[in-house]
Every structure is written in C-alpha cells, then in structure tokens.
Enzyme design. Structure first.
Site, mmCIF file in Angstrom:
data_model
loop_
_atom_site.group_PDB
_atom_site.id
_atom_site.type_symbol
_atom_site.label_atom_id
_atom_site.label_comp_id
_atom_site.label_asym_id
_atom_site.label_seq_id
_atom_site.Cartn_x
_atom_site.Cartn_y
_atom_site.Cartn_z
ATOM 1 N N TYR A 44 -1.432 -0.235 11.149
ATOM 2 C CA TYR A 44 -1.670 -0.944 9.876
ATOM 3 C C TYR A 44 -0.507 -0.698 8.915
ATOM 4 O O TYR A 44 0.080 -1.639 8.361
ATOM 5 C CB TYR A 44 -2.986 -0.480 9.244
ATOM 6 C CG TYR A 44 -3.094 -0.806 7.769
ATOM 7 C CD1 TYR A 44 -3.234 -2.118 7.330
ATOM 8 C CD2 TYR A 44 -3.024 0.211 6.800
ATOM 9 C CE1 TYR A 44 -3.311 -2.421 5.973
ATOM 10 C CE2 TYR A 44 -3.109 -0.083 5.445
ATOM 11 C CZ TYR A 44 -3.248 -1.400 5.040
ATOM 12 O OH TYR A 44 -3.320 -1.694 3.691
ATOM 13 N N THR A 56 0.822 -1.209 0.000
ATOM 14 C CA THR A 56 0.000 0.000 0.000
ATOM 15 C C THR A 56 0.857 1.261 0.000
ATOM 16 O O THR A 56 1.982 1.247 0.510
ATOM 17 C CB THR A 56 -0.897 0.001 1.261
ATOM 18 O OG1 THR A 56 -1.459 1.296 1.446
ATOM 19 C CG2 THR A 56 -0.129 -0.337 2.524
ATOM 20 N N ASP A 57 0.283 2.352 -0.505
ATOM 21 C CA ASP A 57 1.005 3.633 -0.462
ATOM 22 C C ASP A 57 1.160 4.148 0.973
ATOM 23 O O ASP A 57 1.979 5.030 1.232
ATOM 24 C CB ASP A 57 0.312 4.689 -1.343
ATOM 25 C CG ASP A 57 -1.126 4.991 -0.938
ATOM 26 O OD1 ASP A 57 -1.647 4.345 -0.005
ATOM 27 O OD2 ASP A 57 -1.731 5.888 -1.569
ATOM 28 N N GLU A 58 0.388 3.576 1.918
ATOM 29 C CA GLU A 58 0.457 4.081 3.295
ATOM 30 C C GLU A 58 1.811 3.819 3.948
ATOM 31 O O GLU A 58 2.130 4.421 4.968
ATOM 32 C CB GLU A 58 -0.667 3.483 4.143
ATOM 33 C CG GLU A 58 -2.028 3.860 3.611
ATOM 34 C CD GLU A 58 -3.160 3.775 4.622
ATOM 35 O OE1 GLU A 58 -2.884 3.628 5.820
ATOM 36 O OE2 GLU A 58 -4.315 3.882 4.192
ATOM 37 N N LYS A 82 2.341 -3.303 7.286
ATOM 38 C CA LYS A 82 2.530 -3.504 5.840
ATOM 39 C C LYS A 82 3.979 -3.189 5.444
ATOM 40 O O LYS A 82 4.578 -3.880 4.619
ATOM 41 C CB LYS A 82 1.554 -2.637 5.037
ATOM 42 C CG LYS A 82 0.089 -3.003 5.178
ATOM 43 C CD LYS A 82 -0.264 -4.380 4.621
ATOM 44 C CE LYS A 82 -0.227 -4.444 3.116
ATOM 45 N NZ LYS A 82 -0.709 -5.786 2.636
#
Ligand code: NAD
Ligand code: DAU
Length: 339
Positions: free
Chosen positions: A150, A125-127, A154
């Site tokens: 989260y 994810t870009d997060e 990741k």
C-alpha cells in the site's frame, strides 16, 4: 470553481465533500467514485439534492470517462482521494493497489494536464516515509521508505505527481496525513473495528504486542487541511498533516473498552501484521506556518463523539457487516489468535 473529488464515497472523501459543499456554497463539487467495497452511497445521504453537488460513478483508471466528466462540468480543480487504502488487504493482494493507486493517479494527472486544471491535490499518507524508532518525526524532507505494498503504491503516485509538476509544469500539490478517525470509517480499520467488536462483546484482535504507535487526527481536521492546501498551497510542494497525538494501539483499545464499559478481557493478542510499521509521527510545522492550519479537534472529545456515532448508527454498519466483509474478516483473522 468546480472541484472534481475522486473517491468521495469513502471515509475521508465523503467527510470532505460534506464539509466542502457547506464551507464553499458558491463552488460545485463533482464526486467521482468507483464504489468499491469501501465506497458507500450511505456516506453521502442528504447531499444528492444540493444544487452545488453531483455524483458520477466512474473508475479513475478509465481516462476517457473522466475526461468527459471534466468537460461536462467544466471542472477547474481535482482532489484525489480515490485509492485502495487498507494495508492488510495490500498484503493479501497488491495488484489492485498498483492499478488504482499508481495507474489511476497517472490517468488523473493526464486529464489534469490535458484540460490545464488550475490545481491537482494528491491525498497521500505518512506511510510513504516508512517507520520511526522511539523518537523523531517525519518532515517533508524525510526520505521515502515505504514498507507495505500500500505505502509503496502511494509513494509511487507521489513521485508521479512531482514528476508531472517538474516536467510539464502541472500545478500538483501533495498532502501526507497521519491516521484519521471519525464517522463513516470502514470497519476494517482499527478504531471502528474495535468499537464494533466491543459493542458486540467479540474479541478485540490486537496485532503483535499492541505497542505500535499511530498519530491520530480527526477526519474533519484533515478535511480543513486539504481545503487550505487546495486554496493556498504552493504548487509542487508537499504538506505534512498530523495531530501531534501519538497513541499505542493497546491504549486506544483500552480507552474504547472503558468508554463502552466493556471488560479488558475482550482483548485478544493475535499474530502480527507482516512488516508492521512500528511508529508514525508527523511534524506539521510547515502547513501550520505557511497556511495557518492547526488541528481544532481535541482527541478526548473526538474519540467520544466517534464512539457515540458508531453506537448510534447501527443501520450504517449493519449493511456493511455482511457478505464481502465477512469473507474478508475470516480470511484475515481466522486462526490468528493466541500468537
Ligand atoms: P477509503 O478506503 O475509505 O475510500 C476510498 C474510496 O476510493 C472509496 O470510496 C472507493 O470506492 C474509491 N475508489 C477506490 N478505487 C477507485 C477507483 N479505481 N476509481 C474511483 N474510485 C475508487 O479510504 P480513506 O480512508 O477515505 O482514504 C482516502 C485517501 O486518503 C486515500 O488516498 C488514502 O491513501 C489517504 N489517507 C488515508 C488516511 C486514513 O487514515 N484513512 C490517512 C492518510 C491518507
Ligand atoms: O498513517 C496513515 C494510514 O493510516 C493511511 O494511509 C491508511 O490508509 C490507513 O489505513 C491507516 O493505516 P494503518 O495501517 O496505520 O491503519 P489500521 O487502522 O489498519 O491500523 C492501525 C494500527 O492498528 C496498526 O498498527 C495495526 C493495528 N491493528 C489494526 C487492525 C485492523 C490491530 O492491532 N488490529 C487490527 O485488527
């Protein structure tokens, strides 16, 4: 080729499975999912009878059953969607996120190593990059700066994939995508939650000032990008995937209300998410240049189709909006109004 899809009963995984069995009828998909609250067999209706599709219920953290599946079906590649995915839930309780997203990924990497799989694609994810100010975009060179439990889980999984590639030569690839929208998204996430609240004339809870920005991509564009990375990505590489489609949350919510002919007075500003990332924006030049992927979905069309899908599929969400969902909703939103 036989592809093990982990987490294929969730939002993106189920869209990917449906897309892939049609796009590659000569390949076989083995869908492995624990069926957590977010996993839903209703997302997979119509697939069970296909000759090139199998479903097996299993937890990615349990290495031995996953090894048996790989052996039984002669799996050649693995795409890992399986994860705890909701930022708000990771704030309520991070432990499950570490277990599945970190330990589960490590278990899958071990399996991929033991059976010398040809490809391992980690859907990230870009997060993992953290938050942006008003300008700039995340590139694959942007330093990792995950802010939520989260995102940290990741990012940890990404680092494990890169380490397995570097140390053991494991053919791992990583994709980092921006926010997805489309059919079958669990209604804890912004777009389906707001559509369902608007349909029910319930208040639409917007965190903080509503000016946080997300870069929205249709889930089928994400699926096509993962397919391209699986087929022709370079091992050991990271590929960013984004829609070049930035929206403030408040504007997305107004668009939904407008389309459903509901009043903006339904909007309710509520206490902000802890550590809320302000803005995400993805630079997808690399995947466009190297793998020839470009988003095909026009957002105006995609969001209207998505609103129509939720409007037409009451049976799908009717089963979800009971039990666990109600307790979660109460815990997350009760007493949060009028911040
Ligand atoms: P989702 O929550 O809808 O689905 C997750 C799926 O994983 C569910 O079917 C669940 O049952 C399964 N799962 C969870 N724990 C498992 C375990 N231990 N073993 C086996 N299966 C397990 O998630 P999603 O939105 O479809 O996201 C899929 C992947 O894409 C995730 O890895 C997520 O981090 C990533 N991602 C999501 C977005 C987005 O906007 N939704 C954007 C970028 C990346
Ligand atoms: O960027 C990719 C990520 O996008 C994925 O990795 C995550 O799995 C996925 O959940 C998503 O994370 P976000 O936190 O961006 O998505 P969410 O739909 O939870 O929230 C989108 C924005 O809307 C965010 O700024 C918070 C805000 N929001 C969300 C909800 C659920 C609200 O204002 N009100 C809400 O009720």
């Amino acid at each position: 080729m036989t592809v093990l899809v982990a987490g294929g009963a969730g939002f993106i995984g189920s869209n990917f499975v449906r897309y892939y069995v049609q796009a590659h009828p000569l390949d076989t998909i083995v869908n492995v999912d624990k069926l957590t609250y977010a996993g839903n067999m209703d997302n997979l209706i119509g697939l069970a009878d296909l000759p090139n599709y199998r479903f097996v219920k299993a937890d990615i953290c349990d290495q031995s059953p996953i090894e048996s599946i790989v052996q039984e079906f002669s799996v050649t590649s693995l795409v890992n969607f399986a994860a705890e995915t909701h930022v708000d839930r990771s704030i309520l309780g991070p432990a499950e996120f570490i277990q599945t997203n970190v330990m589960g990924t490590q278990a899958l990497l071990e399996v991929a190593k033991k059976f010398s799989l040809h490809r391992y694609v980690q859907v990230s994810t870009d997060e993992v990059y953290g938050s942006l100010g008003t300008t700039g975009k995340f590139t694959e060179q942007t330093h990792l700066h995950p802010n939520s439990p989260y995102a940290a889980s990741k990012a940890s999984a990404d680092l494990l994939c890169l380490a397995y590639h570097h140390t053991f030569g494991l053919p791992a690839l990583i994709t980092r995508c921006s926010n997805n929208y489309g059919p079958y998204q669990f209604p804890e996430k912004l777009i389906p939650l707001m559509i369902l609240h608007a349909l029910h004339d319930k208040p639409l809870p917007i965190y903080g000032d509503g000016k946080n920005v997300r870069d929205w991509l249709h889930v089928l564009d994400h699926c096509r990008a993962i397919d391209a990375v699986l087929a022709k990505g370079k091992v050991g590489e990271v590929y960013n995937i984004g829609g070049n489609n930035e929206w403030q949350n408040i504007d997305i919510v107004k668009l939904i209300l407008n389309r459903l002919r509901k009043p903006e007075s339904l909007i309710s500003f509520v206490k902000d998410r802890l550590g809320h990332d302000r803005r995400y924006a993805i630079d997808s030049t690399k995947i466009q240049r190297e793998l020839g992927w470009v988003p095909q979905y026009d957002f105006d069309r995609g969001i209207v189709e998505t609103i129509e899908w939720y409007t037409a599929n009451q049976q799908w969400w009717g089963r979800i909006l009971t039990g666990e969902y109600q307790s979660y909703y109460k815990m997350m939103y009760e007493g949060r109004e009028n911040a």
